[in-house]
Structure formats: C-alpha cells, structure tokens
Design an enzyme around this catalytic site. Structure first.
Site, mmCIF file in Angstrom:
data_model
loop_
_atom_site.group_PDB
_atom_site.id
_atom_site.type_symbol
_atom_site.label_atom_id
_atom_site.label_comp_id
_atom_site.label_asym_id
_atom_site.label_seq_id
_atom_site.Cartn_x
_atom_site.Cartn_y
_atom_site.Cartn_z
ATOM 1 N N SER A 1 -2.690 6.371 0.110
ATOM 2 C CA SER A 1 -1.893 7.292 0.933
ATOM 3 C C SER A 1 -1.605 8.638 0.278
ATOM 4 O O SER A 1 -1.231 9.581 0.974
ATOM 5 C CB SER A 1 -0.542 6.665 1.239
ATOM 6 O OG SER A 1 -0.525 6.161 2.531
ATOM 7 N N LYS B 1 -3.084 11.719 1.733
ATOM 8 C CA LYS B 1 -2.599 12.324 2.980
ATOM 9 C C LYS B 1 -2.051 13.733 2.750
ATOM 10 O O LYS B 1 -2.167 14.613 3.595
ATOM 11 C CB LYS B 1 -1.503 11.443 3.599
ATOM 12 C CG LYS B 1 -2.040 10.105 4.070
ATOM 13 C CD LYS B 1 -0.933 9.123 4.412
ATOM 14 C CE LYS B 1 -1.514 7.803 4.901
ATOM 15 N NZ LYS B 1 -0.541 6.730 5.054
ATOM 16 N N VAL C 1 -0.247 2.708 -1.596
ATOM 17 C CA VAL C 1 -0.247 1.271 -1.841
ATOM 18 C C VAL C 1 -1.069 0.875 -3.068
ATOM 19 O O VAL C 1 -1.042 -0.270 -3.484
ATOM 20 C CB VAL C 1 -0.730 0.461 -0.608
ATOM 21 C CG1 VAL C 1 0.262 0.580 0.536
ATOM 22 C CG2 VAL C 1 -2.128 0.867 -0.183
HETATM 23 N N1 GLU Z 1 -5.519 3.147 3.248
HETATM 24 C C1 GLU Z 1 -4.212 2.627 3.419
HETATM 25 C C2 GLU Z 1 -3.901 2.340 4.876
HETATM 26 O O1 GLU Z 1 -4.227 3.125 5.719
HETATM 27 C C3 GLU Z 1 -3.230 3.600 2.848
HETATM 28 C C4 GLU Z 1 -1.854 3.068 2.940
HETATM 29 C C5 GLU Z 1 -0.914 3.603 1.909
HETATM 30 O O2 GLU Z 1 -1.283 3.862 0.753
HETATM 31 O O3 GLU Z 1 0.257 3.736 2.285
HETATM 32 O O4 GLU Z 1 -3.332 1.336 5.192
#
Ligand code: GLU
Length: 330
Positions: free
Chosen positions: A76, A79, A271
């Site tokens: 995440s 993002k 995560v």
């Molecule tokens: N690739 C993970 C998802 O979309 C990222 C989630 C995260 O790190 O919060 O669930």
C-alpha cells in the site's frame, strides 16, 4: 540521546541519532505481538523477526539499523506515489472528480464509495488507489507499467522490479479488489479496461524495495520532491501538499486519526509491514517489521514512530512544528 537545545528547537547530533535508532531497535526487537499478513498467500512466507529502521535527511545523511537491506514488496505504500503520478498526468481538479480526500474510518479494503459523488473516499484505501492507478497515462499496459517503474526509479534512485510471485499471488486471490473495481466501473469512476487497471495496481503493490529505499522515498517528499541522494526531481513540487495532506489524514488505515494525534507526521503503511513517514523539510523515516496489528499497521513500526516523534520532537503541532535540526557531518 537527542538533546533539547531550547524549547521548540531540537538540535540533534548525528552520532546521537544513530544511537537513538540502535536503542529503539534493541528495545522493540523482542516485541512479539501481531501477525504477518496472509490474505495474499505469498506474503505469509515472510520472516516475522525482520526489523529495520532508517532515517534519511533532506541533505542526504543516512542513519540505519537492523535488516535495512532486506527486500520486500511495497504494497500500500505505493499508493502515495501513484497518486502523485496521477496528479501530474491529469491535474488536481480532474483527479478530484475520480477520488476524494476524505478519511473513511473503515478498513483499507472496505467496499464503499461516497454515497453522493460515488467516488472512492481517498487514494490511500484500496478502492481509491485502484481508481488512481487507472488514471495513469500510457498507450498500453507495458507503457503504463514502465511509467510506474520509472517513477519509482526517480524516488529510490535505482531500477526497481516487480516480484512476480507476489503479483500473481495477489492477482489470483484479489477478489475484493476486483469487486471494488467493478463497482467503480458501474458508477463511471473507472473507464479503462478493468483487468488492466487491476494488473497495474497489483504490480505497483509488488514493487520490490528495502527499508533504506522507504526512507529515501520519504526524504524525497520531505525535500519538496527532489531526491536528496541523486539530486533529481521525482515529482512536481506543486503536488507535495496534496500527497502529504492525504497521507496525514488517511495514510494509516483506520488508525489515521490516532496516528495524527500521537505521532503527528504524514505517513503511509502497507501490509508488508513497512511504514514510510515524512517530516517536511527535515527527513524521511522508513521502518520495516512484518507483524501487523488488527488494523494492518506494523506493530513495531508504530511503536518506533511514536517514540521517535517524542524523542526528536517531530509532531507537526509541537516543538515549533517539526523544527528539529540534524547538524550536518559527524
Ligand atoms: N496489495 C494489497 C491489497 O490491495 C495492498 C494492501 C495494503 O498494503 O494495505 O490488498
């Protein structure tokens, strides 16, 4: 220990800063709470004992302890950077029509959109991030992926790669994310090929970094968009305020309010167990420790950042608003 020069202005000696990090590392390495993420099968294989802390200042000084070269997927935390690229591609006004800037108070993977506007709430939760990634320009999947990888190159200062096992693991199990994408397609918030948008989102999450990279990327945001190690610009200066604002209000899942209250600096967690935190005009902080708490934040990472904020007086609304200074040189 860091020394308080006078109230509201903290002068930090470089060798003291390293010993602050060493002390925090040895204090928290025995903390055994939390569990590694396992909803993406490939992530469940990580060693829960890995632990590193790294600080990079805006003038390029580096302080790091623990497993700071250990590679992991950025998840995440990507993002933040995809949001910057979408802003550069389309400008603030258009991006705001597709993704809001409101914290949700809900889990990162909630299947919710704003009732009135039908926009996802913000670019730091999955729905908003998928919408953001769908905005990244390019004539096809390869060009879009290359633009994302080039962007990470600017922030880290080196070539980056996608972990194919993590990418395919998430692609074959990411049904919630797929459901969100379909919901947004229904409301016209995504208009390109959904599978392409999801693939690019899963690929950006599977980009391989280490804790040192997190701190350099954070320091680039702290340094108004210029990578302090390479001296090269990674993102247009005008979007730093947008990026840091959503990090501050939405970056730590449904712990964002408490984080803003106690730690008081813009941050984003993933995560993977990484936390990237930005002290504007001062430094970038990276922490990596895979076991997560119930809200998805690294247990050791949160504790380390709370203590760092207190010891170095980093909270934006305390001690003169993050006026800590690290003396240059040893
Ligand atoms: N690739 C993970 C998802 O979309 C990222 C989630 C995260 O790190 O919060 O669930």
């Amino acid at each position: 220990m860091a020394k308080q020069a006078n109230s509201g202005d903290l002068e930090i000696n470089p060798s003291s800063l390293l010993s602050v990090l060493q002390d925090l590392h040895s204090k928290y390495k025995s903390l055994q709470e939390g569990a590694v993420a396992n909803y993406i099968p490939e992530l469940a294989k990580v060693n829960p004992d890995l632990f590193s802390i790294c600080i990079v200042t805006v003038d390029g000084q580096v302080y790091e302890v623990g497993d700071y070269q250990q590679l992991f997927t950025i998840q995440s935390i990507s993002k933040v950077f995809a949001y910057g690229l979408a802003l550069e591609d389309h400008g603030r006004d258009y991006v705001l029509t597709r993704v809001g800037v409101e914290p949700t108070g809900d889990a990162f993977n909630s299947i919710i959109l704003d009732e009135q506007s039908k926009r996802p709430y913000n670019p730091m939760v999955n729905a908003g991030a998928i919408a953001t990634t769908s905005l990244i320009k390019g004539t096809g999947a390869t060009e879009r992926l290359n633009r994302v990888l080039d962007m990470f190159h600017r922030y880290t200062g080196h070539d980056v790669f996608v972990d194919i096992s993590v990418f395919t693991s998430e692609r074959s199990t990411g049904h919630r994310n797929r459901a969100m994408a379909h919901l947004m397609l229904n409301f016209g918030m995504i208009d390109q090929n959904i599978e392409q948008a999801l693939d690019l989102y899963f690929q950006q999450c599977a980009v391989i970094v280490n804790c040192h990279d997190l701190a350099v990327m954070a320091a680039t945001l702290a340094n108004k968009g210029v990578n302090p190690i390479t001296g090269k610009r990674a993102v247009d200066h005008q979007y730093i305020k947008d990026i840091l604002s959503v990090m501050y209000t939405c970056g730590m899942y449904n712990f964002a309010g408490e984080w803003a209250y106690t730690v008081g600096i813009p941050a984003k967690s993933g995560v993977c167990g990484g936390i990237l935190a930005v002290v504007p005009n001062q430094m970038g902080i990276g922490v990596f420790s895979p076991p997560l708490d119930a809200r998805g934040n690294s247990v050791r990472g949160v504790e380390v950042c709370k203590e760092l904020s207190q010891q170095l007086c980093l909270h934006m609304f305390a001690c003169g608003g993050g006026s800590s200074k690290i003396e240059s040189g040893e």
